[in-house]
Write a protein that holds these residues in place. Structure first.
Motif, short mmCIF file in Angstrom:
data_model
loop_
_atom_site.label_atom_id
_atom_site.label_comp_id
_atom_site.label_asym_id
_atom_site.label_seq_id
_atom_site.Cartn_x
_atom_site.Cartn_y
_atom_site.Cartn_z
N ARG A 1 -43.39 -19.01 7.69
CA ARG A 1 -44.16 -19.93 6.86
C ARG A 1 -43.90 -21.37 7.29
NH1 ARG A 1 -42.41 -19.19 1.24
NH2 ARG A 1 -40.48 -18.44 2.10
N VAL A 2 -44.97 -22.06 7.67
CA VAL A 2 -44.88 -23.46 8.11
C VAL A 2 -46.06 -24.24 7.54
CG1 VAL A 2 -43.63 -22.89 10.24
CG2 VAL A 2 -46.12 -23.02 10.26
N GLY A 3 -45.98 -25.56 7.66
CA GLY A 3 -47.04 -26.43 7.18
C GLY A 3 -47.94 -26.90 8.31
N GLY A 4 -49.04 -26.22 8.50
CA GLY A 4 -50.06 -26.63 9.45
C GLY A 4 -49.69 -26.37 10.90
N PRO A 5 -50.62 -26.72 11.80
CA PRO A 5 -50.37 -26.54 13.24
C PRO A 5 -49.15 -27.33 13.72
CG PRO A 5 -52.69 -26.96 12.83
CD PRO A 5 -51.98 -27.18 11.53
N GLU A 6 -48.93 -28.51 13.12
CA GLU A 6 -47.76 -29.31 13.52
C GLU A 6 -46.47 -28.58 13.18
OE1 GLU A 6 -49.92 -30.53 11.04
OE2 GLU A 6 -51.30 -31.38 12.48
N GLN B 1 -56.00 -15.22 16.22
CA GLN B 1 -56.01 -14.86 14.81
C GLN B 1 -55.32 -13.53 14.61
OE1 GLN B 1 -59.76 -15.34 12.90
NE2 GLN B 1 -59.11 -14.35 11.03
N GLY B 2 -54.45 -13.47 13.59
CA GLY B 2 -53.66 -12.27 13.37
C GLY B 2 -53.99 -11.50 12.12
N GLY B 3 -55.00 -11.88 11.38
CA GLY B 3 -55.35 -11.17 10.15
C GLY B 3 -54.80 -11.88 8.93
N VAL B 4 -54.73 -11.17 7.83
CA VAL B 4 -54.27 -11.74 6.57
C VAL B 4 -52.83 -11.31 6.33
CG1 VAL B 4 -54.64 -11.81 4.07
CG2 VAL B 4 -56.59 -11.76 5.62
N GLY B 5 -51.99 -12.27 5.97
CA GLY B 5 -50.57 -11.99 5.78
C GLY B 5 -50.19 -11.70 4.34
N ALA B 6 -48.90 -11.60 4.11
CA ALA B 6 -48.35 -11.23 2.81
C ALA B 6 -48.68 -12.22 1.71
CB ALA B 6 -46.83 -11.08 2.93
N PHE B 7 -48.99 -13.45 2.06
CA PHE B 7 -49.26 -14.48 1.05
C PHE B 7 -50.76 -14.75 0.91
CE2 PHE B 7 -45.01 -15.08 2.72
CZ PHE B 7 -44.27 -15.01 1.55
N GLY B 8 -51.58 -13.90 1.53
CA GLY B 8 -53.03 -14.01 1.39
C GLY B 8 -53.67 -15.03 2.31
N LEU C 1 -54.65 -16.57 6.28
CA LEU C 1 -54.91 -16.12 7.64
C LEU C 1 -53.71 -16.47 8.51
CD1 LEU C 1 -58.63 -17.17 8.16
CD2 LEU C 1 -57.72 -14.88 7.82
N LEU C 2 -53.33 -15.53 9.35
CA LEU C 2 -52.16 -15.72 10.22
C LEU C 2 -52.59 -16.08 11.63
CD1 LEU C 2 -50.07 -12.60 9.13
CD2 LEU C 2 -49.87 -14.95 8.30
N ASP D 1 -47.76 -18.21 9.39
CA ASP D 1 -48.65 -18.61 8.29
C ASP D 1 -48.59 -20.13 8.19
OD1 ASP D 1 -49.90 -19.19 5.89
OD2 ASP D 1 -49.06 -17.47 4.84
N GLN D 2 -49.65 -20.78 8.64
CA GLN D 2 -49.69 -22.24 8.68
C GLN D 2 -50.14 -22.87 7.37
OE1 GLN D 2 -52.07 -23.51 12.01
NE2 GLN D 2 -50.90 -22.32 13.47
N TYR D 3 -50.36 -22.07 6.34
CA TYR D 3 -50.88 -22.59 5.08
C TYR D 3 -49.80 -22.68 4.01
CZ TYR D 3 -55.26 -21.75 7.42
OH TYR D 3 -56.28 -21.77 8.32
N GLN D 4 -48.56 -22.88 4.41
CA GLN D 4 -47.43 -22.94 3.48
C GLN D 4 -46.79 -24.32 3.54
OE1 GLN D 4 -46.75 -20.27 1.46
NE2 GLN D 4 -48.53 -19.30 2.36
N GLU D 5 -47.55 -25.33 3.18
CA GLU D 5 -47.12 -26.73 3.26
C GLU D 5 -45.80 -26.99 2.55
OE1 GLU D 5 -48.44 -29.19 5.05
OE2 GLU D 5 -50.08 -27.95 5.78
#
Length: 141
Positions: free
Chosen positions: A63-68, A92-99, A101-102, A122-126
């Motif tokens: 879990r990370v915040g964005g491409p950066e 693209q890796g599909g949908v992960g445990a937190f809903g 896109l991976l 998972d880049q959507y975990q700011e």
């Protein structure tokens, strides 16, 4: 003629009209979750369930915040021999445990452990900055 126009306008204005919501109500169960997000307890349960799986898998993505955040995390990875791995292009890796896109990154350590692997990110975990390395890796901070 103008009297007829005025009479029609008054008749139309006097006719009872229902408010749009009364004509087409939206079920409460449809709109109730909008903006509600997940509770802290639900997020804690999701994290605990994910932690039962190896880090970097779809069931426990990094879990990370964005491409950066992804670039910073991957830049800190070290193979078993302490050297930087070769990092391939993400796909693209599909949908992960937190809903979310991976992104799936191919990682190659050559003959050093852990060899060739694919890591789910998972880049959507700011709100989270991962500080643990996946199995077989070290993480330079």
């Amino acid at each position: 003629m103008p009297i007829l126009s005025i009479a029609l306008a008054l008749a139309a204005a006097a006719a009872p009209q229902k408010a749009p919501r009364e004509q087409s109500p939206v079920p409460r169960e449809v709109v109730a979750p909008i903006g509600a997000g997940n509770s802290d307890d639900e997020i804690a349960r999701q994290i605990a369930a994910a932690d039962a799986h190896p880090l970097g898998t779809a069931a426990n993505p990094i879990r990370v915040g964005g491409p950066e955040g992804a670039r910073a995390y991957l830049a800190g990875l070290r193979c078993g021999d302490g050297k930087s791995p070769q990092i391939g292009a993400a796909r693209q890796g599909g949908v992960g445990a937190f809903g979310s896109l991976l992104q799936l990154y191919p990682i190659d350590c050559g003959s050093a452990a852990p060899g060739r692997v694919e890591l789910n990110v998972d880049q959507y975990q700011e709100e989270h900055k991962e500080t643990r390395p996946p199995a077989g890796f070290q993480l330079r901070r």
